[in-house]
Design a protein around this motif. Structure first.
Motif, PDB file in Angstrom:
ATOM      1  N   LEU A 170       3.769  13.231   1.843  1.00 18.61           N
ATOM      2  CA  LEU A 170       3.096  11.933   1.854  1.00 18.61           C
ATOM      3  C   LEU A 170       3.946  10.865   1.537  1.00 18.61           C
ATOM      4  O   LEU A 170       3.997   9.914   2.066  1.00 18.61           O
ATOM      5  CB  LEU A 170       1.693  12.090   0.864  1.00 18.61           C
ATOM      6  N   ALA A 171       4.705  10.951   0.411  1.00 22.85           N
ATOM      7  CA  ALA A 171       5.576  10.164  -0.016  1.00 22.85           C
ATOM      8  C   ALA A 171       6.658   9.579   0.918  1.00 22.85           C
ATOM      9  O   ALA A 171       6.930   8.532   1.191  1.00 22.85           O
ATOM     10  CB  ALA A 171       6.114  10.380  -1.229  1.00 22.85           C
ATOM     11  N   ASN A 172       7.290  10.757   1.390  1.00 21.43           N
ATOM     12  CA  ASN A 172       8.122  10.556   2.565  1.00 21.43           C
ATOM     13  C   ASN A 172       7.475   9.644   3.729  1.00 21.43           C
ATOM     14  O   ASN A 172       8.198   8.884   4.382  1.00 21.43           O
ATOM     15  CB  ASN A 172       8.700  11.732   2.947  1.00 21.43           C
ATOM     16  N   VAL A 184       3.013   9.178  -6.496  1.00 23.12           N
ATOM     17  CA  VAL A 184       3.486  10.641  -6.410  1.00 23.12           C
ATOM     18  C   VAL A 184       4.818  10.684  -7.307  1.00 23.12           C
ATOM     19  O   VAL A 184       4.788  11.749  -8.005  1.00 23.12           O
ATOM     20  CB  VAL A 184       3.945  10.942  -5.014  1.00 23.12           C
ATOM     21  N   GLY A 185       5.692   9.537  -7.843  1.00 25.42           N
ATOM     22  CA  GLY A 185       6.712   9.750  -8.252  1.00 25.42           C
ATOM     23  C   GLY A 185       6.476   9.705  -9.775  1.00 25.42           C
ATOM     24  O   GLY A 185       7.064  10.383 -10.583  1.00 25.42           O
ATOM     25  N   GLY A 201       0.766  -1.224   0.002  1.00 28.94           N
ATOM     26  CA  GLY A 201      -0.081  -0.180  -0.001  1.00 28.94           C
ATOM     27  C   GLY A 201       0.837   1.252   0.086  1.00 28.94           C
ATOM     28  O   GLY A 201       0.574   2.108  -0.855  1.00 28.94           O
ATOM     29  N   ASN A 202       1.973   1.134   0.897  1.00 25.30           N
ATOM     30  CA  ASN A 202       2.895   2.527   0.935  1.00 25.30           C
ATOM     31  C   ASN A 202       3.555   2.458  -0.254  1.00 25.30           C
ATOM     32  O   ASN A 202       3.911   3.562  -0.678  1.00 25.30           O
ATOM     33  CB  ASN A 202       3.663   2.356   2.107  1.00 25.30           C
ATOM     34  N   LEU A 203       4.129   1.458  -1.170  1.00 24.30           N
ATOM     35  CA  LEU A 203       4.615   1.698  -1.980  1.00 24.30           C
ATOM     36  C   LEU A 203       3.966   2.258  -3.223  1.00 24.30           C
ATOM     37  O   LEU A 203       4.299   2.911  -4.278  1.00 24.30           O
ATOM     38  CB  LEU A 203       5.293   0.152  -2.567  1.00 24.30           C
ATOM     39  N   LEU A 204       2.530   1.972  -3.428  1.00 18.80           N
ATOM     40  CA  LEU A 204       1.839   2.356  -4.416  1.00 18.80           C
ATOM     41  C   LEU A 204       1.760   3.892  -4.333  1.00 18.80           C
ATOM     42  O   LEU A 204       1.432   4.640  -5.296  1.00 18.80           O
ATOM     43  CB  LEU A 204       0.292   1.734  -4.277  1.00 18.80           C
TER      44      LEU A 204
END
Length: 317
Positions: A63-65, A49-50, A41-44
């Motif tokens: 949020l990505a951090n 974002v990237g 989930g966090n990788l998504l």
């Protein structure tokens, strides 16, 4: 001054959450599932974002951090727990325990600081919308994240070095599924006054301070939203903060609940079970909270996966 290297104990026993052997496979499957959901989930979030230039804004940068920190946070404790459950071993080495404490403190405090930085970002966006891009420029955003990392690394280094001065004589059973700083200090047979002093001072400074900052930011945000005349404008302003506010409440309420329940019941096992909330459940829920009601994240992920579809398949369609 006594050093931990002089201790007779070279390893500790992590008692975990359940003593019943027949429930261990269920526990392994449950925590493995939650860990995979957290990482995926966090990788998504990071991927969305990237890959989308429309999300290259301060809010999504933070949020990505936060997603990266959440992955590291759970990876500090869960893999070791899964390994011990699978091998039916409760052992963790002294060095492994110190390293676990070090990284756990780094990422736990980073979570707190990033949440406070995100609150400041929402404060500027709502209270000073015309100056938002000027105030929250890329240089300031990068500096805020960098300073947060430096503060967390220095604090964790101090706490870990303070642990090395303690001696452990007879008590080597940790009533937890990971090496938790407060539990470790209680197990020591040497004087722990200085350790407790440093630990509580850091907690007030690095957890209480950001929390006050978050409360101040949201008091200004609420005041500004109430000043908006249109109902649609109020809803739009509030919706930009709803996800972040939910995560803040979840993180602080679960962490506060852990230590209040521990102080009330004086049960280490209850504290270990309750700590699952902020070490496992909260990082797992964060991606859902931020993405379920966020159209930008959904659009970015949809666009990314459409681009990744093989050209041959697209041509056939």
């Amino acid at each position: 001054m006594e050093r931990g290297n002089d201790t007779q104990i070279s390893e500790f026993l992590l008692l975990g959450l359940l003593e019943e052997p027949e429930l261990q496979p269920l526990l392994f499957g449950l925590f493995l599932s939650m860990y995979l959901i957290t990482v995926f989930g966090n990788l998504l979030i990071i991927l969305a974002v990237g890959s989308d230039s429309h999300l290259h804004t301060p809010m999504y940068f933070f949020l990505a951090n936060l997603s990266f920190v959440d992955i590291c946070f759970t990876s500090t404790t869960i893999p070791k727990m899964l390994q011990n459950t699978q091998t039916q071993s409760k052992v963790i080495t002294y060095k492994g325990c110190i390293m676990q404490i070090y990284f756990l403190i780094v990422f736990a405090v980073l979570d707190v600081l990033l949440l406070s930085v995100m609150a400041y970002d929402r404060y500027v966006a709502i209270c000073y919308p015309l100056h938002y891009t000027v105030i929250m420029n890329p240089r300031l955003c990068g500096l805020l994240v960098l300073v947060s990392w430096i503060m967390c690394i220095l604090n964790s280094l101090l706490q870990s070095l303070m642990m090395l001065r303690l001696s452990f004589c007879t008590h080597f059973q940790i009533p937890h599924f990971f090496c938790e700083l407060n539990q470790m200090i209680q197990l020591a047979c040497s004087d722990t006054f200085l350790n407790n002093l440093v630990m509580y001072f850091a907690a007030v400074l690095l957890a209480g301070g950001p929390f006050i900052g978050i409360l101040y930011s949201y008091s200004k945000i609420v005041s500004s939203i109430l000043g908006i005349s249109s109902a649609q404008g109020k809803y739009k302003a509030f919706s930009t903060c709803a996800s972040h506010l939910s995560v803040v409440c979840l993180f602080y309420c679960t962490m506060l609940g852990v230590y209040l329940s521990s102080a009330a019941t004086h049960s280490s096992h209850s504290s270990a079970v309750a700590s699952v909330m902020y070490t496992v459940i909260t990082p797992m829920l964060n991606p859902f909270i931020y993405s379920l009601r966020n159209r930008d994240i959904k659009r970015a992920l949809k666009t990314f996966f459409v681009k990744e579809t093989p050209r041959g398949q697209l041509s056939k369609d």
